[in-house]
Design a protein around this motif. Sequence first.
Motif, PDB file in Angstrom:
ATOM      1  N   ILE A   1       0.845  -1.200   0.000  1.00 47.59           N
ATOM      2  CA  ILE A   1       0.000   0.000   0.000  1.00 47.59           C
ATOM      3  C   ILE A   1       0.882   1.253   0.000  1.00 47.59           C
ATOM      4  O   ILE A   1       1.903   1.304   0.689  1.00 47.59           O
TER       5      ILE A   1
ATOM      6  N   PHE B   1      -5.486   5.656   0.697  1.00 43.49           N
ATOM      7  CA  PHE B   1      -4.586   4.521   0.517  1.00 43.49           C
ATOM      8  C   PHE B   1      -4.738   3.962  -0.895  1.00 43.49           C
ATOM      9  O   PHE B   1      -5.842   3.925  -1.442  1.00 43.49           O
ATOM     10  N   TYR B   2      -3.596   3.532  -1.437  1.00 48.01           N
ATOM     11  CA  TYR B   2      -3.567   3.084  -2.826  1.00 48.01           C
ATOM     12  C   TYR B   2      -2.811   1.768  -2.921  1.00 48.01           C
ATOM     13  O   TYR B   2      -1.756   1.601  -2.306  1.00 48.01           O
ATOM     14  N   ALA B   3      -3.381   0.831  -3.688  1.00 46.77           N
ATOM     15  CA  ALA B   3      -2.728  -0.471  -3.869  1.00 46.77           C
ATOM     16  C   ALA B   3      -1.674  -0.363  -4.975  1.00 46.77           C
ATOM     17  O   ALA B   3      -1.929   0.210  -6.031  1.00 46.77           O
TER      18      ALA B   3
ATOM     19  N   PRO C   1      -7.384   0.158  -3.334  1.00 44.23           N
ATOM     20  CA  PRO C   1      -7.189  -1.146  -2.684  1.00 44.23           C
ATOM     21  C   PRO C   1      -8.469  -1.959  -2.712  1.00 44.23           C
ATOM     22  O   PRO C   1      -9.562  -1.419  -2.883  1.00 44.23           O
TER      23      PRO C   1
ATOM     24  N   THR D   1      -9.704  -3.926   2.911  1.00 47.59           N
ATOM     25  CA  THR D   1      -8.305  -3.651   3.254  1.00 47.59           C
ATOM     26  C   THR D   1      -8.238  -2.968   4.619  1.00 47.59           C
ATOM     27  O   THR D   1      -8.959  -1.997   4.882  1.00 47.59           O
TER      28      THR D   1
END
Length: 775
Positions: free
Chosen positions: A21, A656-658, A667, A671
């Motif tokens: 992440i 938040f970023y995958a 994400p 998550t």
Amino acid sequence: MQSLQLARRPGYCESGQGIPISANFFSFQLSTGGDKIQKYAVNFEPAIADSLGKQRERVLNKVKGQLIEHIGKYVFATTALYSAQTSTQVTLISNFDNTDYTITVTPTGPVESDLEIKAFYNKFFNSVQGRLNLVMIGRKFFNPDRPVELPQHKLAIWPGYASSVGTYENGCLINIDISHRCLRTITVYDQIAEIRSKNPSDFRNAVAKYFIGAIILTLYNKKNYKVDDIDWDMSPNSTFADKNGQQSSFKAYYGSKWGKNIVHDDQPLLRCKTKQIEALLVPEFCVMTGLTDEIRADFNIMKDMAQATKKEPHMRLEESAGLIKAIKSNEKANIEVVNWKADISIQPVTLTGRVIAAGSIMMGGNANFKINDQTGSFDRDIQNTMYSQPNLDKWGVFFCENDRKLVESSFMTTLNQVISTYKVQCQKPVLFGVKSDRWNDWEQILRSNLNPSIKMIVCILPGSRGKSRLYDDLKRMIFSSLPVPSQCILNATLKKDKGLRSVVNKVIMQINAKIGGVPWALQNLPFSDAPTMAVGIDVFHKAGSHSVLGFCATTDKNFAKYVSLPKVNAPSEEICSQLSECMVQAITQFAIENGRPPARIVIFRDGVSDSQRSAVLEGEIPQIKQAFSKLRGDGKLPEDPKLIFLVVNKRINARFYANQGGKVNNPPLGTIVDRAVVEKNGYDFYVMPAKATQGAMTPTHFHVIYDDTGIRCDEVQQLAYRMCYSYYNWSGSIRVPAPCQYAHKLAYQYGERANNSGPPIPHTHWGTTRCLYFL
């Protein structure tokens, strides 16, 4: 009573699958050679009130160079200033507005507390942003040089940033998210003229209703103000005394000070109070900012705004980092960073999140299905026998006579199809035609035909979305004097053949929930090893009105049936005073239905900011403990239930970023983030509970502020996530656990129905029924 301590993290999430992440947090370090930041008290003689922060700053700026010679570079924060350099007391003379001020700066020692360090860091970073020629509105900074124009709506959108500095597990970090501010492209004067043309007989009241409380921006110096009043007795030709005591007209002042020529002499002035002064502003030079209810209700405007503001995940993260790049490339801003020896990373913090499963749904007839973890939606899966369906034997449909054909053909045909699909056990509803759309006619026919034995009424109301005149009157009566569950549908909805089946599907599920049924239930939830009650708490606040406490508590092992307790507070009354009473009622009802009181209670508290968490710990939890004591004293509780209290916050700037295959995406649902960007000494975590239909996903932030259960954090996180799937107004996941949303809906329904006498007083029947009548 012994003071309560904020809960500490018992561990980390180990469930599910790990996933890389990126977060919109960036490392921030000040190099002070190992020394701590020093704090200095600032005293002015003659005194300048603490509330006059801008004036204090202007007086201090007159001697800024001299002060830097003594204490080095500093950051001023209204009553104190901070420096990386230790010095002795210094006294300086500053002349401002023909007045000599004696300024005494006294060292008070190094900054020790995390809160004060955080306050200093945020003040410093704001001062750096201020050198980028951004406009500060509220606590955010916006760029007036890159507006997104929406000429068809007479709107412009300024891009900007929401930022905050804090201390986390990974050290000192800046959280940066992009933000947007909506502004009119026509002036307040033009808007007043439009309102006047539409409301010629009562336009002054209409103008006051529209603008008082609104935030406006002055076009000549980009300052923002809140409108407190419209002064119709003043105009640009009115005079005021300047700082030298000389009389000047507003028209002359704007010409000499700003080079602005006022065209319209027939405009009132806007009264705006700030901490320093009361400002009188000319509508011709102001524009309104922010979103009104009118704009929010306009589908086309909101759609166009979403297209302009909803950035895809990779773009949103890049634009967050863009603020740091802008600082480093701007000479004035970067000098400030270099002088303080600050190191700000342009690389986002990376961490490992955990993805947990949504689980399964139970339906009637022992049927169940697994939730789709990709979409979080199960609209088609639940079109079957509901988990629990009471017999619907006494119910009716009320409508205006001129809608009879629409009701008998379109609505009743579709309703019968849905009843067959869901296998609802019910009698045919009785149809009641009301001769007009006047409330007096509706009230008369409702009161003459309804009694507590009636299970449900469906009301087909005239109007379109958000514009039914009868809705508020109907709900006030149902809530306070005629306690029969009601389901309202607008006749405009029935006129749309497309999607009507989907609407009636949702209606039949809501009707089931409102009469005490359970549309669906979650399977194998955590905390099921002992009798557990889940509680949602929220408070509705509206300026100048009573507040309403919404308290919803489960009474069954599946966390699906609720006791709902609205409490109307007097304007000065604290909500804590009614929490104890609500908890006593909820535990009593739980014990009646389960044969014993709960062994554990999980509370989800909505609507609490970070600064209010300690107040909740010290004010609300003791009230809950007091309810335990009362029940023990009455012999109804053998021992105190174990308690875990979570504050739920969905208005946050964390994103938040995958990181998947070199790409930045949202994400997966479920998550969990409980590392790196969480509090160093607290117990908090983020959950990604609901899919983003457009742009980047918004997480929900949970703070556990009290916990004596000894439950593993994995189970707490799983319960918080999975209960986002049991809100019966939506066949999928929402952003908060269902008890939270029910409490919000309950408080909102009563609070929004307030009239001059305040919100409706809940009928005693609603405190004893086990139905979600307020959906």
